[in-house]
Design a protein around this motif. Structure first.
Motif, mmCIF file in Angstrom:
data_model
loop_
_atom_site.group_PDB
_atom_site.id
_atom_site.type_symbol
_atom_site.label_atom_id
_atom_site.label_comp_id
_atom_site.label_asym_id
_atom_site.label_seq_id
_atom_site.Cartn_x
_atom_site.Cartn_y
_atom_site.Cartn_z
ATOM 1 N N LEU A 169 0.948 -1.224 0.099
ATOM 2 C CA LEU A 169 0.098 0.067 0.002
ATOM 3 C C LEU A 169 0.881 1.487 0.009
ATOM 4 O O LEU A 169 0.670 2.382 -0.681
ATOM 5 N N ALA A 170 1.921 1.465 0.905
ATOM 6 C CA ALA A 170 2.719 2.320 0.820
ATOM 7 C C ALA A 170 3.540 2.653 -0.524
ATOM 8 O O ALA A 170 3.659 3.796 -1.029
ATOM 9 N N SER A 171 3.725 1.677 -1.159
ATOM 10 C CA SER A 171 4.297 1.669 -2.496
ATOM 11 C C SER A 171 2.998 2.210 -3.373
ATOM 12 O O SER A 171 3.956 3.180 -4.312
ATOM 13 N N MET A 172 1.992 1.826 -3.307
ATOM 14 C CA MET A 172 0.989 2.046 -4.363
ATOM 15 C C MET A 172 0.884 3.637 -4.163
ATOM 16 O O MET A 172 0.583 4.309 -5.068
ATOM 17 N N ARG A 173 1.009 4.357 -2.885
ATOM 18 C CA ARG A 173 0.937 5.642 -2.606
ATOM 19 C C ARG A 173 1.918 6.519 -3.243
ATOM 20 O O ARG A 173 1.790 7.477 -3.422
ATOM 21 N N LEU A 175 2.869 6.080 -6.422
ATOM 22 C CA LEU A 175 2.812 6.181 -7.652
ATOM 23 C C LEU A 175 1.929 7.471 -8.374
ATOM 24 O O LEU A 175 0.982 7.711 -7.683
ATOM 25 N N PRO A 176 2.351 7.722 -9.568
ATOM 26 C CA PRO A 176 1.344 8.882 -10.014
ATOM 27 C C PRO A 176 -0.039 8.560 -10.122
ATOM 28 O O PRO A 176 -0.888 9.532 -10.293
ATOM 29 N N SER A 177 -0.389 7.249 -10.154
ATOM 30 C CA SER A 177 -1.902 6.811 -10.421
ATOM 31 C C SER A 177 -2.752 6.830 -9.067
ATOM 32 O O SER A 177 -3.862 6.970 -9.013
ATOM 33 N N TRP A 178 -1.922 7.298 -7.744
ATOM 34 C CA TRP A 178 -2.588 7.206 -6.625
ATOM 35 C C TRP A 178 -3.547 8.282 -6.640
ATOM 36 O O TRP A 178 -4.709 8.144 -6.086
ATOM 37 N N PRO A 179 -3.344 9.344 -7.024
ATOM 38 C CA PRO A 179 -4.536 10.652 -6.786
ATOM 39 C C PRO A 179 -5.583 9.927 -7.728
ATOM 40 O O PRO A 179 -6.834 10.571 -7.296
ATOM 41 N N ASN A 180 -5.601 9.427 -8.998
ATOM 42 C CA ASN A 180 -6.590 9.012 -9.676
ATOM 43 C C ASN A 180 -7.631 8.048 -8.731
ATOM 44 O O ASN A 180 -8.767 7.694 -9.053
ATOM 45 N N ARG A 181 -6.721 7.068 -7.958
ATOM 46 C CA ARG A 181 -7.560 6.303 -7.272
ATOM 47 C C ARG A 181 -8.338 6.800 -6.218
ATOM 48 O O ARG A 181 -9.558 6.502 -6.171
ATOM 49 N N VAL A 182 -7.937 7.789 -5.599
ATOM 50 C CA VAL A 182 -8.618 8.816 -4.550
ATOM 51 C C VAL A 182 -9.827 9.323 -5.412
ATOM 52 O O VAL A 182 -10.923 9.373 -4.821
ATOM 53 N N ALA A 183 -9.621 9.889 -6.625
ATOM 54 C CA ALA A 183 -10.703 10.717 -7.154
ATOM 55 C C ALA A 183 -11.772 9.771 -7.514
ATOM 56 O O ALA A 183 -12.889 10.144 -7.691
ATOM 57 N N ALA A 184 -11.405 8.567 -7.599
ATOM 58 C CA ALA A 184 -12.374 7.346 -8.195
ATOM 59 C C ALA A 184 -12.946 6.757 -6.888
ATOM 60 O O ALA A 184 -13.869 5.877 -7.051
ATOM 61 N N LEU A 243 1.022 -17.288 -9.484
ATOM 62 C CA LEU A 243 2.149 -16.648 -9.533
ATOM 63 C C LEU A 243 2.865 -16.665 -8.129
ATOM 64 O O LEU A 243 2.410 -16.190 -6.991
ATOM 65 N N ALA A 244 4.013 -17.434 -8.050
ATOM 66 C CA ALA A 244 4.818 -17.747 -7.005
ATOM 67 C C ALA A 244 5.080 -16.429 -6.215
ATOM 68 O O ALA A 244 5.511 -15.526 -6.722
ATOM 69 N N GLY A 245 4.826 -16.295 -4.967
ATOM 70 C CA GLY A 245 5.208 -15.391 -4.081
ATOM 71 C C GLY A 245 4.406 -13.795 -4.186
ATOM 72 O O GLY A 245 4.924 -12.858 -3.726
ATOM 73 N N GLN A 246 3.493 -14.259 -4.994
ATOM 74 C CA GLN A 246 2.497 -12.837 -5.254
ATOM 75 C C GLN A 246 1.198 -12.974 -4.676
ATOM 76 O O GLN A 246 0.638 -13.886 -4.299
ATOM 77 N N GLY A 247 0.671 -11.671 -4.505
ATOM 78 C CA GLY A 247 -0.725 -11.588 -4.294
ATOM 79 C C GLY A 247 -1.532 -11.001 -5.212
ATOM 80 O O GLY A 247 -1.493 -11.347 -6.529
ATOM 81 N N HIS A 248 -2.357 -9.915 -4.838
ATOM 82 C CA HIS A 248 -3.568 -9.554 -5.808
ATOM 83 C C HIS A 248 -2.870 -8.347 -6.571
ATOM 84 O O HIS A 248 -3.453 -7.854 -7.734
ATOM 85 N N VAL A 249 -1.678 -7.734 -6.433
ATOM 86 C CA VAL A 249 -1.414 -6.687 -7.272
ATOM 87 C C VAL A 249 0.148 -7.017 -7.720
ATOM 88 O O VAL A 249 1.302 -6.383 -7.758
ATOM 89 N N ALA A 250 0.322 -8.327 -8.576
ATOM 90 C CA ALA A 250 1.695 -8.621 -9.253
ATOM 91 C C ALA A 250 2.068 -7.723 -10.284
ATOM 92 O O ALA A 250 3.380 -7.615 -10.458
ATOM 93 N N MET A 251 1.183 -6.801 -10.890
ATOM 94 C CA MET A 251 1.699 -5.679 -11.619
ATOM 95 C C MET A 251 2.663 -4.843 -11.058
ATOM 96 O O MET A 251 3.512 -4.268 -11.882
ATOM 97 N N LEU A 252 2.453 -4.806 -9.867
ATOM 98 C CA LEU A 252 3.367 -3.707 -8.754
ATOM 99 C C LEU A 252 4.573 -4.268 -8.311
ATOM 100 O O LEU A 252 5.609 -3.766 -8.629
ATOM 101 N N THR A 253 4.178 -5.682 -7.782
ATOM 102 C CA THR A 253 5.322 -6.251 -7.009
ATOM 103 C C THR A 253 6.330 -6.937 -7.937
ATOM 104 O O THR A 253 7.395 -7.361 -7.396
ATOM 105 N N ALA A 254 5.789 -7.646 -8.917
ATOM 106 C CA ALA A 254 6.518 -8.397 -10.041
ATOM 107 C C ALA A 254 6.321 -8.166 -11.357
ATOM 108 O O ALA A 254 5.774 -9.108 -12.117
ATOM 109 N N PRO A 255 6.286 -6.893 -11.983
ATOM 110 C CA PRO A 255 5.790 -6.542 -13.337
ATOM 111 C C PRO A 255 6.376 -7.524 -14.322
ATOM 112 O O PRO A 255 5.714 -7.778 -15.368
ATOM 113 N N ASP A 256 7.684 -7.841 -13.990
ATOM 114 C CA ASP A 256 8.366 -8.646 -15.249
ATOM 115 C C ASP A 256 7.777 -10.021 -15.046
ATOM 116 O O ASP A 256 7.484 -10.615 -16.277
ATOM 117 N N LEU A 257 7.404 -10.599 -14.010
ATOM 118 C CA LEU A 257 6.802 -11.814 -13.976
ATOM 119 C C LEU A 257 5.403 -11.813 -14.603
ATOM 120 O O LEU A 257 4.948 -12.651 -15.360
#
Length: 270
Positions: A169-173, A175-184, A243-257
Motif C-alpha cells: 500500500l505504501a508503494s502504491m501511494r 505512484l502517479p496513479s494514486w490521486p486517480n484512485r482517490v478521485a474514483a 504466481l509464486a510469491g505474489q498476491g493481488h497486485v503482481a503488476m506492481l510487485t513483480a511486473p516482469d513476472l
C-alpha cells in the motif's frame, strides 16, 4: 531516450455512456480493464514491458478518468462497456482482440465474454466472481465516503478486500496513479455491492471457446483461490497459473513476472 506516446480514443456503450481508452505500443491488440478505485493509469508499471510486443488499449471504466457515467449502476452495463471497446478495437484492427481484466475489471471482462464473439483470448487476474467481500465492508466504506474520507475508502478496500500488505500500500501511494484512485473513491461502494451480489452462472459460459488464462497469486487471500477455481470450472477453455510469491497486485510487485506470463500465454495460444 524513447518517449512514450499514447492516443485517447472513445466509443459509446449500449446505454449511451461514452467510454475512453488509450492506445500505445505496437503489435496485436490487447485491451486492459482495470479494477476498483483505478483508471487506465494503474498499468503504469507494466506498460513499458508490454508496449514493445502488443498495442495496448487501456480503458477508463465508467465513472472515472475521461469516461462518462450513468445515474443507475449495474455490473451488466460495465460488461457492455468492455464489449463496446472490444468491438471498436476489433473494427479498427480488422480482427478479434485479446483482453486482460484485473480484479473487478476481470468480472467486467467475464460479463463481456457473454456479449461479444470478438474476444480472441482472455486473461482474468483474480476476478473475485461469486465470493463476497468481508461482511459489513460495504457499509463501512459507505460511512467513510459520507465523511469525505476518500483516501481511507481506497486504502480500506485494498487492504481488507484485496489483501494488499502495508508495504504494498505504501508503494502504491507513491505512484502517479494514486490521486486517480482517490478521485474514483465514489465508485467503490457501488462496485463492492455489485460484487457481493454477483452470482456466477456457469451455464452462461459453457459454450465459450475462448482460450483463457486465470492468474492467481500464491499469497492472495483464500477467497481469490475459491473464486478462480469457480471461474475455471465455468470456462471450458480456461487454465490457471499461480504466481509464486505474489498476491493481488503482481503488476506492481513483480511486473516482469506478470507480463512474462501474459505474453507467453498470448504467444502459445496463437
Amino acid at each position: 531516450m524513447d518517449v512514450r506516446t499514447e492516443t485517447r480514443l472513445t466509443t459509446t456503450s449500449r446505454d449511451g455512456t461514452r467510454i475512453a481508452y488509450w492506445r500505445s505500443g505496437e503489435g496485436p491488440a490487447l485491451i486492459l480493464v482495470h479494477g476498483a478505485t483505478a483508471d487506465h493509469s494503474r498499468w503504469e508499471t507494466v506498460l513499458p514491458l508490454l508496449e514493445p510486443h502488443v498495442a495496448v488499449y487501456a480503458m477508463d471504466r465508467r465513472g472515472r478518468g475521461h469516461s462518462g457515467d450513468a445515474a443507475d449502476y449495474r455490473i451488466e452495463e460495465e460488461g457492455a462497456d468492455v464489449a463496446a471497446v472490444v468491438e471498436a478495437v476489433a473494427d479498427a484492427t480488422g480482427g478479434p482482440v485479446d483482453v486482460l481484466g484485473h480484479s473487478y475489471g476481470g468480472l467486467c471482462l467475464l460479463e463481456a465474454m457473454a456479449l461479444t464473439a470478438r474476444i480472441r483470448r482472455a486473461v482474468l487476474y483474480e476476478a473475485g466472481a461469486g465470493v463476497p467481500t468481508e461482511p459489513g465492508l460495504a457499509d463501512e466504506l459507505t460511512a467513510l465516503l459520507a465523511d469525505g474520507r476518500r483516501e481511507e475508502v481506497v486504502s480500506e478496500l485494498l487492504t481488507v478486500a484485496a489483501g494488499v500488505t502495508p508495504d504494498q500500500l505504501a508503494s502504491m501511494r507513491t505512484l502517479p496513479s494514486w490521486p486517480n484512485r482517490v478521485a474514483a473513491a465514489h465508485t467503490v461502494v457501488r462496485e463492492v455491492r455489485a460484487h457481493d451480489g454477483y452470482r456466477l452462472r456457469p451455464e452462461r459460459f459453457g459454450s465459450l471457446a475462448v482460450p483463457t488464462l486465470l492468474l492467481l497469486g500464491a499469497d492472495s487471500p483464500p477467497s481469490e483461490a475459491e473464486s478462480t477455481a469457480a471461474v475455471a470450472a465455468a470456462l471450458p477453455g480456461a487454465r490457471v497459473v499461480t504466481l509464486a510469491g505474489q498476491g493481488h497486485v503482481a503488476m506492481l510487485t513483480a511486473p516482469d513476472l506478470f507480463t512474462a506470463e501474459i505474453l507467453t500465454f498470448l504467444r502459445r495460444s496463437t
